[in-house]
Structure formats: structure tokens, C-alpha cells
Design an enzyme around this catalytic site. Structure first.
Site, PDB file in Angstrom:
ATOM      1  N   ARG A 255     -15.639 -11.411  23.272  1.00 38.44           N
ATOM      2  CA  ARG A 255     -16.347 -11.410  21.985  1.00 38.44           C
ATOM      3  C   ARG A 255     -16.542 -10.010  21.414  1.00 38.44           C
ATOM      4  NH1 ARG A 255     -19.806 -15.252  24.507  1.00 38.44           N
ATOM      5  NH2 ARG A 255     -19.000 -17.329  24.125  1.00 38.44           N
ATOM      6  N   LYS A 277     -10.080  -3.175   9.706  1.00 37.41           N
ATOM      7  CA  LYS A 277      -9.309  -4.424   9.547  1.00 37.41           C
ATOM      8  C   LYS A 277      -8.289  -4.514  10.669  1.00 37.41           C
ATOM      9  CE  LYS A 277      -9.278  -5.402   4.622  1.00 37.41           C
ATOM     10  NZ  LYS A 277      -8.392  -5.602   3.479  1.00 37.41           N
ATOM     11  N   GLU A 319       1.281   4.900   0.480  1.00 39.04           N
ATOM     12  CA  GLU A 319      -0.174   4.672   0.564  1.00 39.04           C
ATOM     13  C   GLU A 319      -0.944   5.907   0.087  1.00 39.04           C
ATOM     14  OE1 GLU A 319      -1.473   1.776   1.120  1.00 39.04           O
ATOM     15  OE2 GLU A 319      -0.294   0.651   2.591  1.00 39.04           O
ATOM     16  N   LYS A 361     -10.117   6.403   1.227  1.00 39.35           N
ATOM     17  CA  LYS A 361     -10.225   5.114   1.937  1.00 39.35           C
ATOM     18  C   LYS A 361     -11.609   4.979   2.571  1.00 39.35           C
ATOM     19  CE  LYS A 361      -8.506   1.530   4.629  1.00 39.35           C
ATOM     20  NZ  LYS A 361      -7.424   0.791   5.163  1.00 39.35           N
ATOM     21  N   GLU A 371     -15.314  -6.179   2.248  1.00 41.08           N
ATOM     22  CA  GLU A 371     -14.439  -6.519   1.122  1.00 41.08           C
ATOM     23  C   GLU A 371     -14.960  -7.681   0.287  1.00 41.08           C
ATOM     24  OE1 GLU A 371     -10.260  -6.070   1.853  1.00 41.08           O
ATOM     25  OE2 GLU A 371      -9.764  -7.292   0.104  1.00 41.08           O
ATOM     26  N   ARG A 375     -13.493  -2.918  -2.266  1.00 34.54           N
ATOM     27  CA  ARG A 375     -12.491  -2.588  -1.254  1.00 34.54           C
ATOM     28  C   ARG A 375     -11.128  -3.178  -1.634  1.00 34.54           C
ATOM     29  NH1 ARG A 375     -12.887  -2.762   5.388  1.00 34.54           N
ATOM     30  NH2 ARG A 375     -10.702  -2.264   5.734  1.00 34.54           N
ATOM     31  N   ASN A 379      -5.873  -2.657  -2.187  1.00 30.39           N
ATOM     32  CA  ASN A 379      -4.720  -3.559  -2.098  1.00 30.39           C
ATOM     33  C   ASN A 379      -3.768  -3.392  -3.271  1.00 30.39           C
ATOM     34  OD1 ASN A 379      -5.585  -4.801   0.295  1.00 30.39           O
ATOM     35  ND2 ASN A 379      -7.065  -5.997  -0.876  1.00 30.39           N
ATOM     36  N   HIS A 382      -0.175  -4.400  -2.985  1.00 34.88           N
ATOM     37  CA  HIS A 382      -0.017  -5.184  -1.751  1.00 34.88           C
ATOM     38  C   HIS A 382       0.246  -6.670  -1.995  1.00 34.88           C
ATOM     39  CE1 HIS A 382      -1.312  -1.484   0.023  1.00 34.88           C
ATOM     40  NE2 HIS A 382      -1.267  -1.970   1.249  1.00 34.88           N
ATOM     41  N   HIS A 386       3.098  -7.444   0.376  1.00 32.40           N
ATOM     42  CA  HIS A 386       3.010  -8.376   1.508  1.00 32.40           C
ATOM     43  C   HIS A 386       3.992  -9.535   1.335  1.00 32.40           C
ATOM     44  CE1 HIS A 386      -1.299  -7.135   2.943  1.00 32.40           C
ATOM     45  NE2 HIS A 386      -0.349  -6.377   3.447  1.00 32.40           N
ATOM     46  N   HIS A 399       6.374  -1.286   5.669  1.00 31.66           N
ATOM     47  CA  HIS A 399       5.193  -1.671   4.888  1.00 31.66           C
ATOM     48  C   HIS A 399       5.067  -0.777   3.644  1.00 31.66           C
ATOM     49  CE1 HIS A 399       1.145  -3.103   4.113  1.00 31.66           C
ATOM     50  NE2 HIS A 399       0.727  -1.850   4.065  1.00 31.66           N
TER      51      HIS A 399
HETATM   52  N1  LIG Z   1      -5.420  -2.548   9.154  1.00 30.98           N
HETATM   53  C1  LIG Z   1      -5.188  -2.039   7.980  1.00 30.98           C
HETATM   54  O1  LIG Z   1      -6.104  -1.765   7.218  1.00 30.98           O
HETATM   55  C2  LIG Z   1      -3.768  -1.745   7.562  1.00 30.98           C
HETATM   56  C3  LIG Z   1      -3.514  -0.983   6.415  1.00 30.98           C
HETATM   57  C4  LIG Z   1      -2.200  -0.686   6.094  1.00 30.98           C
HETATM   58  C5  LIG Z   1      -1.172  -1.135   6.901  1.00 30.98           C
HETATM   59  N2  LIG Z   1      -1.447  -1.880   8.007  1.00 30.98           N
HETATM   60  C6  LIG Z   1      -0.373  -2.354   8.881  1.00 30.98           C
HETATM   61  O2  LIG Z   1       0.249  -1.246   9.513  1.00 30.98           O
HETATM   62  C7  LIG Z   1       1.558  -1.636   9.908  1.00 30.98           C
HETATM   63  C8  LIG Z   1       2.525  -0.536   9.611  1.00 30.98           C
HETATM   64  O3  LIG Z   1       2.159   0.603  10.324  1.00 30.98           O
HETATM   65  P1  LIG Z   1       3.082   1.906  10.427  1.00 30.98           P
HETATM   66  O4  LIG Z   1       3.698   2.178   9.122  1.00 30.98           O
HETATM   67  O5  LIG Z   1       2.246   2.951  11.038  1.00 30.98           O
HETATM   68  O6  LIG Z   1       4.285   1.458  11.348  1.00 30.98           O
HETATM   69  P2  LIG Z   1       4.403   0.938  12.842  1.00 30.98           P
HETATM   70  O7  LIG Z   1       3.125   0.962  13.549  1.00 30.98           O
HETATM   71  O8  LIG Z   1       5.102  -0.370  12.751  1.00 30.98           O
HETATM   72  O9  LIG Z   1       5.354   2.054  13.500  1.00 30.98           O
HETATM   73  C9  LIG Z   1       6.619   2.268  12.965  1.00 30.98           C
HETATM   74  C10 LIG Z   1       7.548   2.930  13.975  1.00 30.98           C
HETATM   75  O10 LIG Z   1       7.182   4.294  14.176  1.00 30.98           O
HETATM   76  C11 LIG Z   1       7.223   4.600  15.565  1.00 30.98           C
HETATM   77  N3  LIG Z   1       6.274   5.692  15.785  1.00 30.98           N
HETATM   78  C12 LIG Z   1       4.943   5.664  15.600  1.00 30.98           C
HETATM   79  N4  LIG Z   1       4.414   6.885  15.790  1.00 30.98           N
HETATM   80  C13 LIG Z   1       5.422   7.700  16.132  1.00 30.98           C
HETATM   81  C14 LIG Z   1       5.506   9.096  16.453  1.00 30.98           C
HETATM   82  N5  LIG Z   1       4.449   9.895  16.370  1.00 30.98           N
HETATM   83  N6  LIG Z   1       6.709   9.585  16.795  1.00 30.98           N
HETATM   84  C15 LIG Z   1       7.811   8.782  16.824  1.00 30.98           C
HETATM   85  N7  LIG Z   1       7.810   7.482  16.496  1.00 30.98           N
HETATM   86  C16 LIG Z   1       6.626   6.944  16.158  1.00 30.98           C
HETATM   87  C17 LIG Z   1       6.873   3.309  16.230  1.00 30.98           C
HETATM   88  O11 LIG Z   1       7.371   3.265  17.534  1.00 30.98           O
HETATM   89  C18 LIG Z   1       7.540   2.277  15.332  1.00 30.98           C
HETATM   90  O12 LIG Z   1       8.859   2.105  15.730  1.00 30.98           O
HETATM   91  C19 LIG Z   1       1.858  -2.920   9.162  1.00 30.98           C
HETATM   92  O13 LIG Z   1       1.818  -3.996  10.053  1.00 30.98           O
HETATM   93  C20 LIG Z   1       0.727  -3.034   8.165  1.00 30.98           C
HETATM   94  O14 LIG Z   1       0.414  -4.368   7.859  1.00 30.98           O
HETATM   95  C21 LIG Z   1      -2.720  -2.184   8.344  1.00 30.98           C
END
Ligand SMILES: NC(=O)c1ccc[n+]([C@@H]2O[C@H](COP(=O)([O-])OP(=O)(O)OC[C@H]3O[C@@H](n4cnc5c(N)ncnc54)[C@H](O)[C@@H]3O)[C@@H](O)[C@H]2O)c1
Length: 496
Positions: A255, A277, A319, A361, A371, A375, A379, A382, A386, A399
């Protein structure tokens, strides 16, 4: 961890356990009641009788704030202190909070004959029955809750689930992917071990594939195998995908346990690690199963970016540009000039862009953490972004790239609905184009995109709610848009 703070009902043993724990951890011990007495030149009982409980609470809050400004101490605070929200926020902020508890009968036995407890003097033993239930719910929010019935103070301080002598927390599971784990997992583990933490690495697939139900199940299994209980910790070392799935595991394991974000992509640093999130994807849609669960801390180390592939870095600029467009005209102006330096990862520009994006942010999220309102501004881009990710298949488009095209569609809608001047669209287009985010125009059947948007979490009764640009630096959220306008905007931006 700044300090170790002991909380708990009167008689739970804070003042007697505290010195033992402080000795064990080689830290100074501060008994807040003693500090208040020294500050006032009177006993707690005398303060209560001359200034009333309200006067005492003010003194307590003041002295608590002062004590918590320091670091490295074990601090025992009065039983009522955590009940004030401002005190509680300070206590929780970066400190390890330990609650001592005991059964009411045991408390009554320990407090029997006590003359220096004003609340007990005023209300008699029934005070325990009336006050304890109110306070217990807050005490149970502590990082570690320890029952002290039948155990002496020295023995309590030796308990295994207390912080280690070097200040470590019980057990931590680091979730990362093989790419990041190989480069950065070892040094992190070494640093944790050196600081007295027990940790294990748990590898999950890289990229969007990390956000699958089976991967989440694997994290639960690893938590169980490592014996991580509700005092344990998860660490997300990676990009947004790792942060999202790890945060969701932390939100739901027993939990809810604490977790830390160590973002290694620019996107995770400026966006996904902030705001709490967490989510995984389901076949029916992106981020459909999730929770809002704030990390205990986010450690943003820009050095991780040195190994990030160019396209991942570039995608995150969507972003950064989004944050500027919705909230800060001067940031947009800065970006217009600094984009080449930012693209070549010039250190000062990266730092400036990250700091400003994080600021936007964090400010928006702090004003609307769950949200219910503004907030939603974050988006921008998005709704279509999405939908593109879903229709093309999760992981088939980055993304940030999907968000860039989503911003282009949202901006067209803003223009077509009269919400935004054409000049602002041009500014946005120029920034996204210069960042190299508008190179490959994804071709998708628009009917599929429109259908995917109906399943978006922000949709109401199957109708998307849009974030639209009003002008550079200002956007509005929650807008309904005529389907014909959406179709026109899609046709202008994306081929079928
Ligand atoms: N929670 C939230 O508020 C929020 C906001 C925006 C996006 N997201 C989510 O984030 C995700 C995308 O995240 P992302 O763009 O960071 O990509 P990711 O986490 O998918 O990573 C992309 C690639 O980069 C590689 N990588 C990461 N750090 C590295 C480093 N320092 N050196 C070498 N390789 C590295 C990883 O191995 C992976 O192959 C999506 O699923 C999206 O929905 C969430």
C-alpha cells in the site's frame, strides 16, 4: 537524510530511546522539550500554565523549525508536534521519521505518577484513550514505526529496522534497464554501499517496454525476494519509463513505500520524475493504470546526460519547449537564442533549460498536485501525442516526438478556434523545427487517432478536453473542440 526524528505519544520512549540511538549512530541527540525549556527559561508545565497550550505550541513550532534547519542529529519531538501540518511538513522534509508506539495500557503504566506532563495532569489517564487514536494516524505515516512494548530503550535502539550507524535506510531495490544499469548501476550501488545502504539491482526492459504489467509483476517478485517491507525503498534509475513503472510499484507495494527518482534522461529530469504521476500502459491505452505517489526526493544529476543518445536528448526538448510555451514568454525568448547551444549540450545552457523547465513543472504541480485544474496545462500536445503513441504502437515513436506533433495539431486548433494569433504558431513551429523534432511526419489513419483520443484519460464522456495555446507563454485547459475542427487540424499537420 538530514536528521532522524523520533515521534510518538508521551510515554512511548522518545527521550529514553533517543540518546541510545544517537550514540549508536554517532550523532548528537536533541530533546526538543529540553530545548524549549532552555529557550523559555521555564519548564514545559510552567509554560502551559502561564501561556496555555497555544503559547506552548508556538514555542514548539519555532524551536522545531530551528532544530530541523541543522543536519545530522537525532531529534525527539513532543507527542503533539506532528499534529500541526506545518510542523509535520518540516519533519517529513528530507528527514528519516521514526514513530515509537506502545499499547495504551503500557503507556498508562509508564506515565503513572508522571507530574511533568501538562495534558496528562489536566485530563487524567483518560487523555490517553481520547488523544491516542487522533494522533496515531499521523504517527503511522512515519518511515519506520516501532512498537516498544516490553522492550528497554537500549534494546529498541539496536533494532535492525532502525537506520544503520551510517544513516542508511533498511533495504533498497534499484530498478533500472540494462542500458542504464550497465553504465550507471555499479557506481550507484557502490556509493550506496559506502553510505551503509543495502541495495540490489533489478533490471527491466529498456524504453516503453518497461511499462508493462508483466514487468510490474517482476518488480513485485523482486521486492518480495529481497524482503523489502513497508519500510523499504525503491530507487528508479533511468528515464521516464523506469520512473513511471517504479513509482507505480512503490505506490502499490504494501500500500505504498517510499521511492527516489534518479532521472537519467533529459525528459525524466525536466518532466516525468516531477509530480508523482506513475503508471503502466495497458493494451487499451497509455498510462491507463497508475497512481499519484510523490517520490521522497529527486536527484537530478546532469552528468548522466553524457551517455544519452542524441535522439533521446532531442526528443526531450519537446517538453522543454512545451513548458516554455505554456508558462513563460521570457523562457521562449531565451530558447529561441539558446537552442543551438542546447542541441550541442553546452553545459550552462543545459543547466539553464533544465532549471527553468523544472521550475515551471514543479510550480504548476505544487499548485494542483491532484490535477483538478491547472496541472492539465502540462498536457499541452499530449492529447494527440498519446494517441499517436498508441496508434503507432507503444515504443514506436519517442514520447517527446509524439508530443511535438501533438503540439503542432493543438496549435492549429488554437488558431482555428481563434484562441491564438498566427505569430505564436510560427514561434512554436520554428522552435520545434530547429530542434529537429519535425523531421519525420508520422502517417496514421486519422479515424484511428480520433478513436484513441476518446480513450484518453482527460476525455470526458468520450470527448477529449484540449489544452490550447492563447499566446506565447500562456495556454488554457479543459477546452471542448468541434470534431470538424480537430479533423481539419489533423489534416493540416499529419498525413494519413
Ligand atoms: N510521469 C510523468 O509525469 C511523465 C511525464 C512525461 C513522460 N512520461 C513517460 O516517460 C516515458 C518516456 O521517458 P524517456 O523519454 O525518459 O524515455 P525512456 O525512459 O523510455 O528511455 C529511453 C531510452 O534511453 C535510455 N537511457 C536512459 N538514460 C540513459 C543514459 N543516461 N544514457 C544512455 N541511455 C539512456 C534507456 O535505456 C532507453 O532505451 C514515457 O513512457 C512517458 O509516458 C511520464
Amino acid at each position: 537524510m538530514k536528521n532522524v526524528v523520533l515521534i510518538g505519544f508521551m510515554g512511548s520512549g522518545k527521550s529514553s530511546v533517543g540518546p541510545h540511538l544517537a550514540r549508536r549512530m554517532n550523532r548528537p541527540f536533541i530533546d526538543l522539550d529540553a530545548v524549549i525549556e532552555a529557550d523559555a527559561g521555564r519548564s514545559v508545565a510552567e509554560i502551559f500554565s502561564s501561556e496555555g497550550e497555544a503559547g506552548f505550541r508556538e514555542r514548539e513550532a519555532r524551536n522545531l523549525q530551528r532544530a530541523l534547519e541543522g543536519t545530522g542529529s537525532v531529534i525527539a519531538v513532543g507527542g503533539g508536534a506532528p499534529m500541526r501540518d506545518d510542523n509535520w511538513q518540516r519533519i517529513r522534509d528530507g528527514n528519516c521519521v521514526i514513530a515509537l508506539t506502545a499499547e495504551p495500557e503500557e503507556l498508562a503504566r509508564r506515565l503513572n505518577g508522571s507530574r511533568d506532563r501538562p495534558l496528562l495532569q489536566a485530563g487524567g489517564p483518560s487523555v490517553i484513550a481520547s488523544l491516542l487514536p487522533q494522533r496515531l494516524s499521523r504517527y503511522l505515516e512515519a518511515d519506520v514505526v516501532m512498537k516498544t512494548d516490553g522492550i528497554g530503550p537500549a534494546e529498541v535502539a539496536q533494532r535492525r529496522d532502525f537506520p544503520s550507524p551510517l544513516g542508511g535506510l533498511p533495504a533498497a531495490l534499484i530498478v533500472t534497464d540494462s542500458v542504464v544499469g550497465e553504465r550507471h548501476g555499479g557506481p550507484l550501488r557502490e556509493a550506496l554501499t559506502g553510505a551503509g545502504f543495502t541495495s540490489q539491482l533489478h533490471l527491466v526492459p529498456a524504453g516503453e517496454a518497461a511499462k508493462e504489467l508483466a514487468v510490474l509483476a517482476g518488480i513485485y517478485e523482486a521486492l518480495a525476494a529481497a524482503g523489502v517491507d513497508r519500510h523499504g525503498t525503491l530507487i528508479a534509475l533511468g528515464g521516464g519509463s523506469i520512473g513511471d513503472v517504479t513509482g507505480f510499484a512503490a505506490a502499490t507495494w504494501m500500500r505504498g513505500i517510499r521511492y527516489f527518482q534518479l532521472p537519467t534522461t533529459l525528459l525524466a529530469m525536466v518532466d516525468s520524475s516531477i509530480g508523482g504521476k506513475t503508471a503502466i500502459n495497458l493494451p487499451a491505452g497509455k498510462n491507463l493504470a497508475g497512481a499519484v505517489h510523490q517520490p521522497s526526493a529527486i536527484f537530478c544529476d546532469l552528468d548522466y546526460l553524457a551517455t544519452l543518445p542524441r535522439d533521446e536528448y532531442r526528443a526531450a526538448l519537446a517538453e522543454v519547449i512545451k513548458a516554455a510555451l505554456i508558462a513563460d514568454r521570457s523562457f521562449v525568448e531565451w530558447l529561441s537564442a539558446a537552442l543551438p547551444a542546447l542541441l550541442s549540450r553546452e553545459a550552462r545552457s543545459v543547466r539553464e533549460a533544465a532549471t527553468r523547465s523544472i521550475g515551471i513543472k514543479a510550480t504548476v504541480v505544487a499548485r494542483d498536485p491532484s490535477e483538478t485544474g491547472e496541472r492539465a496545462l502540462l498536457n499541452y500536445g499530449h492529447t494527440v501525442g498519446h494517441a499517436l503513441e498508441r496508434v503507432l504502437g507503444f515504443g514506436q515513436i519517442r514520447h517527446g516526438e509524439a508530443v511535438a506533433w501533438g503540439m503542432e495539431v493543438a496549435a492549429r486548433i488554437s488558431l482555428l478556434t481563434g484562441a491564438c494569433p498566427a505569430q505564436s504558431l510560427a514561434v512554436q513551429h520554428h522552435l520545434l523545427d530547429e530542434a529537429g523534432l519535425l523531421v519525420d511526419r508520422p502517417a496514421v489513419p486519422h479515424a484511428k487517432l480520433i478513436d484513441a483520443m476518446r480513450h484518453d484519460k482527460k476525455s470526458q464522456s468520450g470527448e477529449p478536453r484540449w489544452v490550447l495555446l492563447r499566446e506565447v507563454g500562456r495556454a488554457e485547459y479543459g477546452r471542448r473542440v468541434e470534431p470538424s475542427i480537430v479533423r481539419t487540424a489533423l489534416a493540416e499537420v499529419l498525413p494519413e
